[in-house]
Design a protein around this motif. Structure first.
Motif, PDB file in Angstrom:
ATOM      1  N   LEU A   1      41.406  37.545  60.085  1.00  9.05           N
ATOM      2  CA  LEU A   1      42.388  38.369  60.785  1.00  9.05           C
ATOM      3  C   LEU A   1      43.808  38.055  60.323  1.00  9.05           C
ATOM      4  O   LEU A   1      44.618  38.963  60.138  1.00  9.05           O
ATOM      5  CB  LEU A   1      42.258  38.175  62.297  1.00  9.05           C
ATOM      6  CG  LEU A   1      40.994  38.764  62.923  1.00  9.05           C
ATOM      7  CD1 LEU A   1      40.866  38.321  64.378  1.00  9.05           C
ATOM      8  CD2 LEU A   1      40.986  40.269  62.815  1.00  9.05           C
ATOM      9  N   ARG A   2      44.101  36.788  60.120  1.00  7.68           N
ATOM     10  CA  ARG A   2      45.439  36.416  59.628  1.00  7.68           C
ATOM     11  C   ARG A   2      45.676  36.973  58.227  1.00  7.68           C
ATOM     12  O   ARG A   2      46.772  37.444  57.917  1.00  7.68           O
ATOM     13  CB  ARG A   2      45.608  34.907  59.640  1.00  7.68           C
ATOM     14  CG  ARG A   2      45.775  34.372  61.034  1.00  7.68           C
ATOM     15  CD  ARG A   2      46.123  32.922  61.038  1.00  7.68           C
ATOM     16  NE  ARG A   2      46.367  32.506  62.413  1.00  7.68           N
ATOM     17  CZ  ARG A   2      46.072  31.331  62.894  1.00  7.68           C
ATOM     18  NH1 ARG A   2      45.542  30.413  62.113  1.00  7.68           N
ATOM     19  NH2 ARG A   2      46.310  31.042  64.154  1.00  7.68           N
ATOM     20  N   ARG A   3      44.644  36.930  57.390  1.00  9.54           N
ATOM     21  CA  ARG A   3      44.743  37.484  56.037  1.00  9.54           C
ATOM     22  C   ARG A   3      45.008  38.995  56.106  1.00  9.54           C
ATOM     23  O   ARG A   3      45.849  39.535  55.402  1.00  9.54           O
ATOM     24  CB  ARG A   3      43.466  37.176  55.257  1.00  9.54           C
ATOM     25  CG  ARG A   3      43.499  37.526  53.809  1.00  9.54           C
ATOM     26  CD  ARG A   3      42.302  36.980  53.018  1.00  9.54           C
ATOM     27  NE  ARG A   3      41.023  36.904  53.726  1.00  9.54           N
ATOM     28  CZ  ARG A   3      40.487  35.775  54.221  1.00  9.54           C
ATOM     29  NH1 ARG A   3      41.119  34.614  54.088  1.00  9.54           N
ATOM     30  NH2 ARG A   3      39.324  35.793  54.831  1.00  9.54           N
ATOM     31  N   ARG A   4      44.285  39.669  57.000  1.00 11.13           N
ATOM     32  CA  ARG A   4      44.462  41.112  57.153  1.00 11.13           C
ATOM     33  C   ARG A   4      45.864  41.442  57.671  1.00 11.13           C
ATOM     34  O   ARG A   4      46.476  42.419  57.249  1.00 11.13           O
ATOM     35  CB  ARG A   4      43.389  41.665  58.098  1.00 11.13           C
ATOM     36  CG  ARG A   4      43.433  43.146  58.269  1.00 11.13           C
ATOM     37  CD  ARG A   4      43.095  43.874  56.982  1.00 11.13           C
ATOM     38  NE  ARG A   4      43.119  45.298  57.209  1.00 11.13           N
ATOM     39  CZ  ARG A   4      43.636  46.179  56.375  1.00 11.13           C
ATOM     40  NH1 ARG A   4      44.107  45.793  55.220  1.00 11.13           N
ATOM     41  NH2 ARG A   4      43.655  47.449  56.672  1.00 11.13           N
TER      42      ARG A   4
ATOM     43  N   ARG B   1      48.578  39.716  57.089  1.00  7.00           N
ATOM     44  CA  ARG B   1      49.482  39.570  55.935  1.00  7.00           C
ATOM     45  C   ARG B   1      49.413  40.800  55.038  1.00  7.00           C
ATOM     46  O   ARG B   1      50.446  41.297  54.578  1.00  7.00           O
ATOM     47  CB  ARG B   1      49.153  38.310  55.146  1.00  7.00           C
ATOM     48  CG  ARG B   1      49.758  37.047  55.716  1.00  7.00           C
ATOM     49  CD  ARG B   1      49.694  35.883  54.736  1.00  7.00           C
ATOM     50  NE  ARG B   1      48.370  35.643  54.183  1.00  7.00           N
ATOM     51  CZ  ARG B   1      47.415  34.912  54.749  1.00  7.00           C
ATOM     52  NH1 ARG B   1      47.646  34.346  55.905  1.00  7.00           N
ATOM     53  NH2 ARG B   1      46.249  34.751  54.167  1.00  7.00           N
ATOM     54  N   GLU B   2      48.206  41.295  54.782  1.00 13.42           N
ATOM     55  CA  GLU B   2      48.040  42.487  53.943  1.00 13.42           C
ATOM     56  C   GLU B   2      48.745  43.688  54.565  1.00 13.42           C
ATOM     57  O   GLU B   2      49.453  44.429  53.874  1.00 13.42           O
ATOM     58  CB  GLU B   2      46.558  42.814  53.762  1.00 13.42           C
ATOM     59  CG  GLU B   2      45.787  41.828  52.928  1.00 13.42           C
ATOM     60  CD  GLU B   2      44.280  42.089  52.961  1.00 13.42           C
ATOM     61  OE1 GLU B   2      43.842  43.052  53.635  1.00 13.42           O
ATOM     62  OE2 GLU B   2      43.542  41.328  52.316  1.00 13.42           O
ATOM     63  N   LEU B   3      48.557  43.886  55.856  1.00 12.88           N
ATOM     64  CA  LEU B   3      49.166  45.027  56.532  1.00 12.88           C
ATOM     65  C   LEU B   3      50.688  44.912  56.568  1.00 12.88           C
ATOM     66  O   LEU B   3      51.395  45.909  56.390  1.00 12.88           O
ATOM     67  CB  LEU B   3      48.610  45.159  57.958  1.00 12.88           C
ATOM     68  CG  LEU B   3      47.153  45.579  58.045  1.00 12.88           C
ATOM     69  CD1 LEU B   3      46.653  45.460  59.481  1.00 12.88           C
ATOM     70  CD2 LEU B   3      46.954  46.984  57.519  1.00 12.88           C
ATOM     71  N   GLU B   4      51.197  43.707  56.768  1.00 17.67           N
ATOM     72  CA  GLU B   4      52.646  43.515  56.746  1.00 17.67           C
ATOM     73  C   GLU B   4      53.209  43.826  55.364  1.00 17.67           C
ATOM     74  O   GLU B   4      54.262  44.454  55.241  1.00 17.67           O
ATOM     75  CB  GLU B   4      53.009  42.096  57.168  1.00 17.67           C
ATOM     76  CG  GLU B   4      52.809  41.863  58.664  1.00 17.67           C
ATOM     77  CD  GLU B   4      52.990  40.422  59.079  1.00 17.67           C
ATOM     78  OE1 GLU B   4      52.946  39.518  58.202  1.00 17.67           O
ATOM     79  OE2 GLU B   4      53.174  40.183  60.284  1.00 17.67           O
ATOM     80  N   HIS B   5      52.496  43.426  54.313  1.00 17.85           N
ATOM     81  CA  HIS B   5      52.926  43.714  52.947  1.00 17.85           C
ATOM     82  C   HIS B   5      52.911  45.230  52.695  1.00 17.85           C
ATOM     83  O   HIS B   5      53.860  45.789  52.134  1.00 17.85           O
ATOM     84  CB  HIS B   5      52.031  42.983  51.947  1.00 17.85           C
ATOM     85  CG  HIS B   5      52.396  43.216  50.528  1.00 17.85           C
ATOM     86  ND1 HIS B   5      53.555  42.721  49.972  1.00 17.85           N
ATOM     87  CD2 HIS B   5      51.770  43.909  49.550  1.00 17.85           C
ATOM     88  CE1 HIS B   5      53.627  43.110  48.708  1.00 17.85           C
ATOM     89  NE2 HIS B   5      52.550  43.826  48.431  1.00 17.85           N
ATOM     90  N   GLU B   6      51.840  45.887  53.124  1.00 17.89           N
ATOM     91  CA  GLU B   6      51.746  47.331  52.950  1.00 17.89           C
ATOM     92  C   GLU B   6      52.854  48.053  53.714  1.00 17.89           C
ATOM     93  O   GLU B   6      53.441  49.014  53.213  1.00 17.89           O
ATOM     94  CB  GLU B   6      50.374  47.834  53.393  1.00 17.89           C
ATOM     95  CG  GLU B   6      49.253  47.378  52.481  1.00 17.89           C
ATOM     96  CD  GLU B   6      47.871  47.672  53.020  1.00 17.89           C
ATOM     97  OE1 GLU B   6      47.758  48.307  54.100  1.00 17.89           O
ATOM     98  OE2 GLU B   6      46.896  47.260  52.373  1.00 17.89           O
ATOM     99  N   ASN B   7      53.156  47.579  54.915  1.00 15.51           N
ATOM    100  CA  ASN B   7      54.241  48.183  55.700  1.00 15.51           C
ATOM    101  C   ASN B   7      55.583  48.029  54.991  1.00 15.51           C
ATOM    102  O   ASN B   7      56.404  48.949  55.004  1.00 15.51           O
ATOM    103  CB  ASN B   7      54.311  47.570  57.095  1.00 15.51           C
ATOM    104  CG  ASN B   7      53.282  48.151  58.032  1.00 15.51           C
ATOM    105  OD1 ASN B   7      52.750  49.219  57.797  1.00 15.51           O
ATOM    106  ND2 ASN B   7      52.993  47.426  59.104  1.00 15.51           N
ATOM    107  N   GLU B   8      55.814  46.886  54.380  1.00 14.05           N
ATOM    108  CA  GLU B   8      57.062  46.666  53.652  1.00 14.05           C
ATOM    109  C   GLU B   8      57.167  47.643  52.475  1.00 14.05           C
ATOM    110  O   GLU B   8      58.224  48.227  52.223  1.00 14.05           O
ATOM    111  CB  GLU B   8      57.150  45.227  53.170  1.00 14.05           C
ATOM    112  CG  GLU B   8      58.434  44.909  52.435  1.00 14.05           C
ATOM    113  CD  GLU B   8      59.689  45.124  53.265  1.00 14.05           C
ATOM    114  OE1 GLU B   8      60.732  45.444  52.662  1.00 14.05           O
ATOM    115  OE2 GLU B   8      59.634  44.991  54.501  1.00 14.05           O
TER     116      GLU B   8
END
Length: 62
Positions: free
Chosen positions: A31-34, A36-43
């Protein structure tokens, strides 16, 4: 009229019958990895939005 417990406190909510169990450590890591991925995609999406907003601004000199 209030629905207070005789001690003056609000009674606890009824339980659903399922005991809360802590998530497995592997689940937490996934979940933490996901996140991070979603935060990167949002950026990336934020930056793209800013770019297109600037490019399509009718007040922008060409």
């Amino acid at each position: 009229m209030t629905l207070e417990h005789p001690t003056g406190q609000v009674p606890p909510a009824p339980r659903t019958g399922r005991a809360a169990q802590p998530p497995a450590s592997g689940d937490v890591a996934a979940l933490r990895r996901r996140i991070r991925e979603l935060e990167h995609e949002n950026e990336i999406l934020r930056e793209a939005s800013d770019f297109f907003t600037r490019e399509l601004d009718p007040r922008r000199p060409r």
